[in-house]
Scaffold this active site. Structure first.
Site, PDB file in Angstrom:
ATOM      1  N   SER A 116      24.477 -68.229  19.363  1.00 10.13           N
ATOM      2  CA  SER A 116      23.155 -68.583  18.839  1.00 10.13           C
ATOM      3  C   SER A 116      22.565 -67.496  17.962  1.00 10.13           C
ATOM      4  CB  SER A 116      22.222 -68.798  20.034  1.00 10.13           C
ATOM      5  OG  SER A 116      20.888 -68.922  19.588  1.00 10.13           O
ATOM      6  N   TYR A 140      17.504 -65.941  26.857  1.00  5.73           N
ATOM      7  CA  TYR A 140      18.560 -66.867  26.446  1.00  5.73           C
ATOM      8  C   TYR A 140      19.495 -66.179  25.440  1.00  5.73           C
ATOM      9  CZ  TYR A 140      20.610 -70.403  23.391  1.00  5.73           C
ATOM     10  OH  TYR A 140      21.466 -71.117  22.601  1.00  5.73           O
ATOM     11  N   LYS A 144      23.761 -65.136  25.551  1.00  6.11           N
ATOM     12  CA  LYS A 144      24.798 -65.463  24.550  1.00  6.11           C
ATOM     13  C   LYS A 144      25.484 -64.189  24.046  1.00  6.11           C
ATOM     14  CE  LYS A 144      24.398 -69.898  24.505  1.00  6.11           C
ATOM     15  NZ  LYS A 144      25.525 -70.795  24.811  1.00  6.11           N
TER      16      LYS A 144
END
Ligand code: UDP
Length: 325
Positions: A116, A140, A144
């Site tokens: 991402s 988040y 990743k």
């Protein structure tokens, strides 16, 4: 080729499944159906109901022999990751480490990770290339980045070739109407706008009006999910053919604000779409826009469906049909 998609019943996963199936590959779908939908499964796929936290289920599915794996089984709500980080560490980190370990044991040669743009954090320059500093603003994004780093080690230590595909904002739906399943309780902007358009929610809350952007609202690079799906096929082919891992951005290279998305959605739907400004959401950078030059050069990947109009129209078509409008 045989390709097993973890999280293959989700929004991006089904589009990826469609792309592999269209060129004649055998597609497996492994999903715990926590947010993936059974209706999204393309006929002809091999289906495994399983969780990436369950090693026995992983071993059983991988024992069927797969040339490559695509890992899309992750939670993706950046805002939620700031209030419930433990949910993200368990699934996105522990689950991913389990999966990678089991892939190596099963002799999988190629591994594609849904990564991402969130790994970059607030940009220090634009457009963002792959060398840009990585300082995730939300948890988040950190999850990743952690898995990307792990894959770099496993490339060296275990000869697992990987493609880390750094998606910018995935959006749109298959334009032939082959994927009709809507996400449950979406948190991303475009599905939220659509829910406000069909009356499923009262209003769109716009997170912040005081960013240093063209109109004060957050700017993102929206890339059509069909273009992303094509990138997965190209990436698998590349890493297997060249025996080499790659990390690339996949973005449209154009920055759109929340207000531009809202305006186009009002135009395309012909609906009012109530909206009001609220405060900023924690962990949201002001502006993320990619350069995808590396994906152009290495993979020959160019977005074909990522215009604002095509993204909003294909999404509205699906919402319209689902809500019988
Ligand atoms: N956004 C918003 N209201 C919403 C959801 C998102 O204003 O209900 C904004 C968000 O602040 C960001 C942009 O829309 O500027 C895209 O957010 P999204 O959650 O879709 O993706 P992200 O870039 O956070 O992964």
């Amino acid at each position: 080729m045989k390709v097993l998609l973890f999280g293959g019943a989700g929004y991006i996963g089904t589009h990826v499944a469609l792309a592999f199936q269209k060129r004649g590959d055998t597609v497996g779908i492994y999903d715990n159906f926590s947010s993936g939908l059974r209706d999204n499964i393309i006929p002809g796929s091999v289906v495994y109901e399983g969780d990436i936290l369950n090693k026995d289920q992983l071993k059983a599915a991988l024992a069927d022999g797969w040339d490559a794996v695509v890992h899309l089984a992750a939670f993706k709500a950046a805002g939620e990751s700031m209030t419930r980080p433990e949910k993200y560490s368990l699934n996105n980190i522990t689950g991913s480490l389990n999966l990678i370990t089991e892939c190596v044991s099963a002799g999988v040669k190629g591994f594609v990770l849904s990564s991402s743009a969130a790994i970059y954090g607030e940009p220090t320059y634009l457009p963002i290339d792959e060398e840009h500093p990585k300082n995730p603003e939300n948890y988040y994004g950190y999850t990743k980045l952690a898995i990307e780093r792990h894959l770099e080690w496993y490339d060296k230590l275990k000869d697992l070739r990987f493609a880390a595909l750094r998606y910018f904002n995935a959006a749109g739906y298959d334009s032939n109407g082959d994927m009709m399943g809507l996400e449950n309780s979406p948190a991303n902007l475009i599905p939220v706008v659509m829910e406000a358009a069909v009356g499923k929610r009262d209003t769109l809350q716009i997170f912040g009006d005081d960013y240093d952007t063209k109109d004060g609202t957050g700017v993102r690079d929206y890339v059509h999910v069909t273009d992303l799906a094509e990138g997965h096929v190209m990436a698998v082919d590349y890493i297997l053919a060249n025996d080499e891992s790659i990390t690339v951005n996949l973005g449209s290279e154009s920055g759109l604000s929340v207000l531009e998305i809202l305006q186009e959605s009002r135009k395309v739907s012909g609906r009012e779409i109530p909206a009001n400004f609220v405060g900023r959401r924690a962990g949201d950078p002001a502006k993320l826009v990619a350069t995808s030059k590396k994906a152009n050069d290495i993979l020959g990947w160019y977005p074909k469906y990522s215009s604002l109009e095509s993204i909003i129209k294909s999404t509205w078509d699906v919402y319209k049909k689902n809500f019988n409008l």
